[in-house]
Scaffold this active site. Structure first.
Site, short mmCIF file in Angstrom:
data_model
loop_
_atom_site.label_atom_id
_atom_site.label_comp_id
_atom_site.label_asym_id
_atom_site.label_seq_id
_atom_site.Cartn_x
_atom_site.Cartn_y
_atom_site.Cartn_z
CB THR A 147 -0.97 0.02 1.20
OG1 THR A 147 -0.23 -0.11 2.41
CG2 THR A 147 -1.99 -1.09 1.09
CB CYS A 148 4.10 2.18 1.49
SG CYS A 148 3.71 1.95 3.23
#
Length: 180
Positions: A147-148
């Site tokens: 997700t980062c």
């Protein structure tokens, strides 16, 4: 007791936040919006996601490209999803279920990206080879996300049906962060 917990207990922190917030954004600009409009400006709309816009601004890492068989299946699967499933997929990959307010062109640093991950022990860099897992075990792999980095790690499935099923299992599992 409720007033103390919800208002007085956090007054210092709220005041500090608001001072910083209004240093960046003029109060008169905020007063132009009602609560729902301000929520949309900050968090994006919760409308149906424009899949064509999403696809147009997606990046691919080799061997994937927009013409790759697995990628064509991926977008076919996304197009067939319900509104809730599309939002779940976006949340799975980006940690936000809402698309960027001005479209996916503005989802950058980094852009939404799809990377192939190994599905077999024949891959030179495969952890499956290191841990001596069988090809049968490797075919059970679900898509993964970072997700980062707005990154979807998508195995190279053999059929559309397999991709569609595995993708929906992954996005609807709702288990949060896990080791992958």
């Amino acid at each position: 007791m409720t007033d103390y917990r919800l208002n007085r207990c956090i007054k210092q922190q709220c005041d500090a936040f608001l001072r910083g917030f209004f240093d960046i954004i003029d109060k008169s600009w905020i007063s132009m919006f009602n609560n729902a409009e301000l929520q949309m400006v900050i968090s994006g709309a919760h409308d149906d996601i424009d899949v064509d816009d999403w696809r147009n601004f997606t990046e691919y890492e080799a061997p994937y490209s927009k013409y790759h068989r697995v990628i064509r299946w991926f977008w076919k699967s996304v197009k067939s999803m319900s509104k809730e499933q599309k939002h779940a997929l976006l949340r799975f990959v980006t940690s936000s279920s809402r698309p960027p307010l001005l479209g996916f062109e503005h989802l950058n640093n980094p852009a939404f990206t799809i990377r192939a991950i190994s599905t077999g022990p024949d891959d030179e860099f495969s952890l499956l080879r290191v841990f001596n897992l069988s090809k049968k075990q490797s075919k059970a792999r679900l898509p993964q996300a970072a997700t980062c980095f707005n990154l979807l790690k998508l195995p190279q499935y053999n059929t559309f049906k397999e991709l569609d099923q595995k993708l929906k299992i992954a996005i609807l599992a709702d288990k949060g962060f896990q080791l992958s």
